[in-house]
Design a protein around this motif. Structure first.
Motif, PDB file in Angstrom:
ATOM      1  N   GLY A 196      12.657   7.689   9.475  1.00  0.00           N
ATOM      2  CA  GLY A 196      13.094   8.690   8.505  1.00  0.00           C
ATOM      3  C   GLY A 196      14.607   8.828   8.467  1.00  0.00           C
ATOM      4  N   ARG A 197      15.244   8.853   9.638  1.00  0.00           N
ATOM      5  CA  ARG A 197      16.709   8.948   9.690  1.00  0.00           C
ATOM      6  C   ARG A 197      17.357   7.718   9.059  1.00  0.00           C
TER       7      ARG A 197
ATOM      8  N   SER B 234      12.346  -0.906  12.228  1.00  0.00           N
ATOM      9  CA  SER B 234      11.559   0.328  12.118  1.00  0.00           C
ATOM     10  C   SER B 234      10.464   0.214  11.064  1.00  0.00           C
ATOM     11  N   LEU B 235      10.764  -0.467   9.967  1.00  0.00           N
ATOM     12  CA  LEU B 235       9.746  -0.681   8.935  1.00  0.00           C
ATOM     13  C   LEU B 235       8.603  -1.535   9.454  1.00  0.00           C
ATOM     14  N   ILE B 236       8.934  -2.593  10.181  1.00  0.00           N
ATOM     15  CA  ILE B 236       7.884  -3.451  10.747  1.00  0.00           C
ATOM     16  C   ILE B 236       7.036  -2.665  11.726  1.00  0.00           C
TER      17      ILE B 236
ATOM     18  N   THR C   3       1.910   7.744   6.061  1.00  0.00           N
ATOM     19  CA  THR C   3       2.645   8.786   5.347  1.00  0.00           C
ATOM     20  C   THR C   3       4.142   8.500   5.388  1.00  0.00           C
ATOM     21  N   ALA C   4       4.657   8.083   6.544  1.00  0.00           N
ATOM     22  CA  ALA C   4       6.082   7.768   6.675  1.00  0.00           C
ATOM     23  C   ALA C   4       6.473   6.612   5.753  1.00  0.00           C
ATOM     24  N   LEU C   5       5.621   5.608   5.664  1.00  0.00           N
ATOM     25  CA  LEU C   5       5.907   4.482   4.773  1.00  0.00           C
ATOM     26  C   LEU C   5       5.847   4.913   3.313  1.00  0.00           C
ATOM     27  N   ARG C   6       4.910   5.769   2.984  1.00  0.00           N
ATOM     28  CA  ARG C   6       4.808   6.291   1.613  1.00  0.00           C
ATOM     29  C   ARG C   6       6.064   7.093   1.266  1.00  0.00           C
TER      30      ARG C   6
ATOM     31  N   GLU D  71       8.855   6.386  -1.622  1.00  0.00           N
ATOM     32  CA  GLU D  71       9.174   7.441  -2.583  1.00  0.00           C
ATOM     33  C   GLU D  71      10.675   7.735  -2.602  1.00  0.00           C
ATOM     34  N   ALA D  72      11.309   7.744  -1.445  1.00  0.00           N
ATOM     35  CA  ALA D  72      12.752   8.005  -1.376  1.00  0.00           C
ATOM     36  C   ALA D  72      13.516   6.915  -2.110  1.00  0.00           C
ATOM     37  N   TRP D  73      13.138   5.664  -1.879  1.00  0.00           N
ATOM     38  CA  TRP D  73      13.812   4.567  -2.573  1.00  0.00           C
ATOM     39  C   TRP D  73      13.536   4.613  -4.070  1.00  0.00           C
TER      40      TRP D  73
END
Length: 173
Positions: free
Chosen positions: A63-64, A98-100, A114-117, A121-123
């Motif tokens: 998230g950061r 971190s994405l992997i 949820t974090a990946l979603r 969404e942020a991008w």
């Protein structure tokens, strides 16, 4: 001389994410994380009292990193969409790792999904705000996804970004 607690936490998260990438969630045990980080299991438990806390720490780190990435996208100004596409093919960065890790966790963890979603969404939100067209923003995001996928699986073409930029230029971007 005492070690910096923050450095140890980051090293533990690095080790956890590396093990997730290499061996999946089953291989990222507390013992394996401690050994890879070069700390005792007690040292690991001091910072992260359970595997669930390691997962939480890893997702908070994601998230950061996404917040930082969005700020860098915004700083690119008129080149925001180009910045997004150029960085979509980067591998080995802290954000990539971190994405992997989140992707590996998402196979069995709802918080990771949820974090990946939220990441997507942020991008999307920043692309949509920049481009002013949700369909175009989604298209750029999907192109970035494809570039990321190809790069991570060794399928990337050296001139893929040039092709994408050529098409976007035809669209006036």
């Amino acid at each position: 001389m005492a070690r910096n607690s923050s450095d140890t936490k980051e090293r533990l998260l690095d080790s956890f994410e590396t093990l997730l990438d290499e061996h999946g969630a089953a291989g990222a045990t507390l013992d394996a994380v401690a050994a890879k980080a070069g700390v005792s299991k007690g040292g690991l438990l001091y910072h992260f009292g359970s595997k669930a806390e390691l997962v939480k720490g890893s997702l908070e780190r994601l998230g950061r990193l996404v917040v930082e990435d969005v700020e860098e996208m915004k700083a690119a100004g008129d080149r925001l969409h180009s910045y997004y596409l150029e960085t979509s093919a980067e591998v080995g960065t802290p954000l990539d790792r971190s994405l992997i890790a989140a992707g590996r966790l998402a196979q069995e963890n709802e918080e990771a999904k949820t974090a990946l979603r939220k990441t997507r969404e942020a991008w999307f939100d920043v692309l949509n705000e920049h481009l002013g067209d949700p369909h175009l923003a989604m298209t750029v995001q999907l192109i970035g996804d494809g570039m990321y996928f190809n790069q991570n699986f060794g399928l990337s073409q050296d001139d893929a970004l040039a092709h994408v930029k050529n098409v976007l230029a035809r669209l006036g971007l």
